[in-house]
Design an enzyme around this catalytic site. Sequence first.
Site, PDB file in Angstrom:
ATOM      1  N   GLU A   1      35.033  63.790  56.164  1.00 46.18           N
ATOM      2  CA  GLU A   1      33.712  63.189  55.928  1.00 46.18           C
ATOM      3  C   GLU A   1      33.143  62.692  57.249  1.00 46.18           C
ATOM      4  OE1 GLU A   1      34.470  59.940  53.255  1.00 46.18           O
ATOM      5  OE2 GLU A   1      35.346  61.237  51.712  1.00 46.18           O
TER       6      GLU A   1
ATOM      7  N   LYS B   1      31.756  59.848  59.646  1.00 46.44           N
ATOM      8  CA  LYS B   1      31.919  58.396  59.676  1.00 46.44           C
ATOM      9  C   LYS B   1      30.537  57.805  59.901  1.00 46.44           C
ATOM     10  CE  LYS B   1      34.821  54.662  61.443  1.00 46.44           C
ATOM     11  NZ  LYS B   1      33.775  53.675  61.611  1.00 46.44           N
TER      12      LYS B   1
ATOM     13  N   LYS C   1      40.783  62.254  55.134  1.00 48.10           N
ATOM     14  CA  LYS C   1      41.510  61.581  54.061  1.00 48.10           C
ATOM     15  C   LYS C   1      42.415  62.587  53.371  1.00 48.10           C
ATOM     16  CE  LYS C   1      37.590  58.493  53.377  1.00 48.10           C
ATOM     17  NZ  LYS C   1      36.431  58.105  52.549  1.00 48.10           N
TER      18      LYS C   1
ATOM     19  N   CYS D   1       1.242  56.748  98.086  1.00 52.77           N
ATOM     20  CA  CYS D   1       0.112  56.922  99.007  1.00 52.77           C
ATOM     21  C   CYS D   1      -0.597  55.629  99.370  1.00 52.77           C
ATOM     22  CB  CYS D   1      -0.888  57.918  98.428  1.00 52.77           C
ATOM     23  SG  CYS D   1      -1.846  57.232  97.065  1.00 52.77           S
TER      24      CYS D   1
HETATM   25  S1  IVH Z   1      36.729  55.073  54.026  1.00 57.67           S
HETATM   26  C1  IVH Z   1      40.429  52.863  53.250  1.00 57.67           C
HETATM   27  N1  IVH Z   1      34.886  56.794  54.717  1.00 57.67           N
HETATM   28  O1  IVH Z   1      34.225  52.875  58.528  1.00 57.67           O
HETATM   29  C2  IVH Z   1      39.283  53.559  53.827  1.00 57.67           C
HETATM   30  N2  IVH Z   1      34.834  54.620  55.685  1.00 57.67           N
HETATM   31  O2  IVH Z   1      36.864  50.986  59.331  1.00 57.67           O
HETATM   32  C3  IVH Z   1      38.060  52.779  53.691  1.00 57.67           C
HETATM   33  N3  IVH Z   1      32.940  54.302  57.213  1.00 57.67           N
HETATM   34  O3  IVH Z   1      34.378  49.858  56.893  1.00 57.67           O
HETATM   35  C4  IVH Z   1      36.916  53.359  54.350  1.00 57.67           C
HETATM   36  N4  IVH Z   1      32.060  56.291  56.979  1.00 57.67           N
HETATM   37  O4  IVH Z   1      32.179  51.006  56.917  1.00 57.67           O
HETATM   38  C5  IVH Z   1      35.362  55.541  54.883  1.00 57.67           C
HETATM   39  N5  IVH Z   1      33.287  58.411  55.190  1.00 57.67           N
HETATM   40  C6  IVH Z   1      33.771  57.169  55.358  1.00 57.67           C
HETATM   41  C7  IVH Z   1      33.168  56.228  56.208  1.00 57.67           C
HETATM   42  C8  IVH Z   1      33.723  54.975  56.361  1.00 57.67           C
HETATM   43  C9  IVH Z   1      31.946  55.115  57.554  1.00 57.67           C
HETATM   44  C10 IVH Z   1      33.103  52.951  57.757  1.00 57.67           C
HETATM   45  C11 IVH Z   1      33.231  51.897  56.695  1.00 57.67           C
HETATM   46  C12 IVH Z   1      34.516  51.216  56.976  1.00 57.67           C
HETATM   47  C13 IVH Z   1      34.853  51.658  58.350  1.00 57.67           C
HETATM   48  C14 IVH Z   1      36.327  51.868  58.492  1.00 57.67           C
END
Ligand code: IVH
Length: 695
Positions: free
Chosen positions: A117, A119, A314, A435
Amino acid sequence: MNPQTEAEHLRAALNHAAHQYYTLDAPEIPDAEYDKLFQRLQAIEAEHPELITPDSPTQRVGGTVLAGFTPVRHRVPMLSIRTETDTTAGGAQAFDARIRRELKLAQEEPPVAYVAEPKFDGLAINLRYEQGVLVQAATRGDGEMGEDVTQNIRTIGQIPLRLRATDSETGEGGGFSIPPVLEVRGEVYMRRDDFEALNDRQREKMAAGDKSAKTYINPRNTAAGAVRQLDSAITRQRPLSFFAYGLGEITPAEEGGPDFATHWQMLQALGAWGFPVSSLVAQAQGAEELVAYHQKIAAERDNLPFDIDGVVYKVDSLELQRRLGFVSREPRWAVAHKYPAQEQLTTVQTIDVQVGRTGKLTPVAKLAPVFVGGVTVTNATLHNELEARRKDVRVGDTVIVRRAGDVIPEIVAVLPEKRVPGAGEFTMPATCPVCGSDVVREEGEADHRCTGGLFCAAQRKEAMLHFASRRAMDVEGLGDKLVEQLVDSGVVKTLPDLYKLGLSSLVALDRMAQKSAQNVVDALNKSRQTTLARFLFALGIRHVGETTAKDLARHFGNLDAIMGASAEHLLQVPDVGPVVAQSLRTFFDQPHNREVVEQLRAAGIEWKEGEPSPAALLPLAGKTFVLTGTFPTLSREQAKEMLEAAGAKVAGSVSKKTHYVVAGAEAGSKLDKARELGLNILDEAGMLALLDNQP
Ligand code: IVH
């Protein structure tokens, strides 16, 4: 520094940064800088576990509850993810290798199934639904306790207030029915276009004089600030978006909840229940496909409608996730794989002012070289004075530089607490750094411009191309390449120099045959016979296009009348407004420009002077007079009427634009000023003689 002291320093710096970021929504250092300090502290603590303190930033998830929101205890803690700092493909391979090791998979066993995914760069939210209805939304806070931001979250259109029932017949969403309790986790963020539009609106407010208006630094901070607004009416004005990517508490399968086997299946169900799930989410088998995903998203990163700072991998199987479990507060089954930072800290060494081809002055911050967004950045444009002041960038400042994609690097913020004492506010120079001509800023415009025009080296090529163009002086063969060579070699410094070009100096240039050189000389000769309108247009005066040049030529008939005309007089020309009039005055008030005009005439450029229009024919048209003191025979009013009847303008105060001062008895400060400026001073008799002598 010994490890203990260093760890203490790092903790203090990290705690301060976290407070700024989480509690005040006013980050002082870029994330990459924070990560660097954090990793250094982790490294020290790994080597000296006895130095770990319970309050070390490494021991908690981050953030505190802001007074004003009701605290919420998360029923299932909101965890953070381990970050893979190796931003190369190696990061994905290391994660897969670790998973296989922990699951004790032999080499010949098939690849592990993952979900990859983006981030998202926003803030994490937990949404609680009971019987399908949104009952509470909470921020992550420190992972255990967050803040109740339900009212604010309700303003986000993408977040369903009531879940959509899925159709078990069609099997949409895998046919899972809505569980009595469902907590959905995801990211609230702001799209880039929404962010830009918001900042445009802020800039308009600032331009309209709203002192409290400011522009926002980046979409992430803006989204975080909006969610944590105490007044949800303000949140509503900030366009926010949402992506779902996980679960919190959910009714267990034994009690009638959905029996998801995989993360992927769960995401499909979330989509079917009405949540936005990013279309960039993908299934991936083994390390190879994770690497491919990392690269694919990296290539798309700059063109996505929202900011991401990496990707997340994941383990897809929920059964395997359970087997892998957690280390401290981080799941073993997920990792964040970052991309190189797009923001970095650096310092401003000087602020240069560059002059563009059209005379526009641009302040440019010269930076201590810094690697950001994949390149070494040494310059950042400050656009114009307004922008430079708004950001209040000063020499010596420590600044956050951002470079995303091919977009030019920019300074997004200054760290005021790091300002060196005595650093002065930036101001535009009053004269052109190239200039020396006067610099002006026209009303209602943000840009400063050099008035040097033809005289300014920075504008020379542009000015020359325009001068030679077909509708101006029509010098055939004097194009881009040739102008470039002539100016760069120093053979031609000013427009009049063009008419001094001989065959020999042209032939000496690269790729210039005898024949084409002769053609250029002939074309220049031919261009000497022109019209006043063409010549005026060729001068490249701002706002004076072909039509205006024709109007001016028709109205005044000769160039001297135009050069001497006051702004008021110029305004009498049909279709000439204040902007054009001012631009003409500014141009002809520069001695440099007058000189160029004289030299061009001396080089033999000529035209048939036409018949001026009746209004322009008045003998004193374009002349400004100031009357002062008491006259022997005429009243001031009579004198004024006589002058105006002859087309003159009578002004109330003396300036360098005044042509004549008529002084009577007991003339005071106006006369002194006239002397000071070296103006023509007449008495009543002198004025009458002047009027008599006019045709
Ligand atoms: S999963 C146990 N998936 O990243 C896993 N987090 O430090 C929980 N975030 O606080 C998070 N995109 O704000 C997950 N596709 C995504 C994410 C994501 C952004 C952020 C989220 C979280 C931080 C992880």
